[in-house]
Motif scaffolding. Structure first.
Motif: not given
Ligand code: AMP
Length: 516
Positions: A371-390, A393-400
């Motif tokens: 059998f095969r198991i296909k999973n999903v991720n339970s948390h979004s993966l992000g990188v820390v980016a700096v918001d140009v306007a403000t 630091k903000r969490n820029a989500i890479v994988i929801p």
């Protein structure tokens, strides 16, 4: 004695109880008894001089030696040290988990012979840091950890096996959608899965730390303690041993209330005594909000899967706390279906892990996977980016979250200056836009970018979540295929040297020789 390479076990490493299963000669999962003859082992440790005692014997010391007891270490995985000092020392939580796994390994080996392969289960909502900590615990316990598997997925696999989804002749019942509601002693998880022939596909998953069997116990502990304060002006929770005793009594009372309509909860402290009569109705009233929160998460998970109750064929209950009648009642009302108890609340997760271990062994032997198991991720993966306007630091989500795994995502970072030699990428997991409210996964640093790159050179960072939720990172100068050397620094993880010496110390099993 050498290890039997065709043998492996599945371990449900629970917050309050753990269980081990293996596959018998016919490929059926069987729970192994521990050295005390029980199918489940309390995940409790007692530090006594140089000895570490795990399980039922450790639980006996709740009333006399509470200060030397470690419990619920699983909840603290991901922290550098377990919050409580034991015998004047602090331990990493994964080392405590390793002692538990080591006992399970020794007890299992006494019955089925030498082996070192294992699949360990983790709550679906465990972040990457805690997944790694669990694998590390297995390593320190002298195991070769073949894989980790999500607890609700393991339960669904055990259910699928029992339903005949994994028949050798390839025939399987029609496609079914199941919702797994898993309320244990220390974890609460909901996962929606689709069983299609030999495919087990997770559609959405969610859960909550702290919303668990222990929270129900806590309400009873507080109820009695407050009555004590009212009558005698003293709080039994102030004394470690009296508190430990009360916890045990409360957990016992909770179990009684699953079978009977009322029980008595007694507490003796400093020559005074309180005997409280508690009815099931009172208990349900004082814990209603906890149950409601699980109902809320259950509804949300179903929604995240894009489904309605009419699309769900079975509501599967796993975890010891689903024995409380209020749980089945709530699920019945919520779903309009009779919750399914066909898998054993205590054993299903270990059975699923053993089945997964069996599949990995067959794969290793070059056989077709059943059998095969296909999973999903339970948390979004992000990188820390700096918001140009403000400039914040903000969490820029890479994988929801709830993305089917495995998945690779790329993100381009540009060098700021000409001849820049290093970059640093901070990786987080979580849904919040503020990185401070997310789990810090680590910092990925590259220190030897090729010389004389012009400013604004695109550097590609690839993030890959494996099927089991573990992350690997690759860094490239965009347009080249040569991976750059990088380091992923994790704040609260042990180094390989530390892991090796803990392994020797806890299990006496030397580190395996390097491959090649
Ligand atoms: P697990 O982590 O799945 O082993 O679940 C353990 C939790 O289930 C603990 O919090 C136990 O107190 C709880 N539990 C076990 N049996 C019962 C029962 N009969 N009634 C209520 N809770 C129970």
């Amino acid at each position: 004695m050498s290890n039997n390479s065709s043998l492996a076990v599945g371990i449900d490493l629970g917050t309050t109880f753990s269980a081990v299963a293996y596959l018998d000669d016919l490929g059926r999962p069987v729970t192994l008894q521990n050295g005390e003859g029980d199918k489940v082992t309390p995940s409790v440790l007692l530090f006594e001089g140089n000895d570490v005692i795990v399980g039922k014997e450790a639980v006996k010391a709740f009333a006399t030696d509470y200060a030397a007891i470690a419990e619920c270490a699983k909840r603290e995985l991901g922290y550098r040290m377990f919050g409580k000092q034991l015998g004047g020392r602090q331990y990493p939580p994964e080392a405590l988990e390793a002692w538990i796994l080591n006992k399970l390994r020794m007890d299992a080996q006494a019955q089925i012979g030498q082996f070192d392969k294992v699949v360990v289960t983790v709550p679906a909502y465990f972040d990457e840091v805690r997944r790694k900590a669990t694998q590390d615990a297995g390593y320190m316990a002298g195991f070769h950890v073949m894989d980790i598997i999500n607890e609700p997925t393991a339960a669904a696999v055990a259910f699928g096996f029992a339903q005949g989804f994994l028949k050798d002749d390839g025939t399987a019942p029609d496609e079914q959608t199941i919702l797994v509601y898993d309320l244990g002693g220390g974890t609460f998880d909901v996962t929606v899965m689709r069983l299609q022939g030999s495919n087990f596909v997770a559609l959405a998953t969610d859960g909550e730390v702290g919303l668990v069997g222990r929270a129900w116990d806590q309400r009873l502990v507080d109820f009695v303690a407050e009555e004590f304060i009212r009558k005698f002006g003293i709080d039994p929770r102030d004394d470690a041993n009296a508190h430990g005793r009360l916890w045990r009594e409360a957990e016992d009372a909770k179990r009684t209330l699953s079978a009977r309509n009322k029980c008595t909860l007694a507490c003796d402290f400093q020559g005074h005594a309180v005997r409280s009569e508690i009815t099931r109705e009172m208990f349900e009233d004082m814990t209603r909000d906890l149950l409601d929160r699980t109902a809320f998460t259950t509804r949300q998970t179903l929604q995240a899967a894009g489904l309605e109750w009419s699309n769900v064929d079975h509501v599967l209950m796993v975890g010891g706390s689903t024995r409380m009648p209020m749980v089945a009642q709530m699920l019945r009302e919520l779903s309009g279906k009779e919750p399914n108890r066909s898998v054993s609340a205590d054993e299903a997760v270990a059975h699923g892990a053993a089945l997964h271990a069996g599949i990995l062994l067959s794969k290793g032997a070059g056989k077709e996977s059943q059998f095969r198991i296909k999973n999903v991720n339970s948390h979004s993966l992000g990188v820390v980016a700096v918001d140009v306007a403000t400039k914040r630091k903000r969490n820029a989500i890479v994988i929801p979250r709830n993305t089917p795994l495995p998945i690779t995502a790329r993100r381009i970072f540009k060098t700021e200056k000409a001849n820049q030699r290093s970059i640093l990428v901070q990786i987080v997991e979580g849904e919040s836009s503020s990185p401070d409210d997310c789990v810090q996964l680590g910092k990925c640093s590259v220190r030897d970018l090729p010389k004389e790159l012009p400013a604004q050179t695109p550097i590609e960072v690839r993030f890959k979540y494996e099927e089991n939720g573990r992350l690997t990172v690759t860094v490239l100068v965009q347009g080249t295929d040569k991976a750059l050397h990088h380091e992923l620094t994790r704040e609260n993880s042990l180094t390989q040297d530390q892991l090796d010496s803990w392994r020797q110390y806890i299990s006496g099993v030397p580190a395996p020789a390097p491959a090649g």
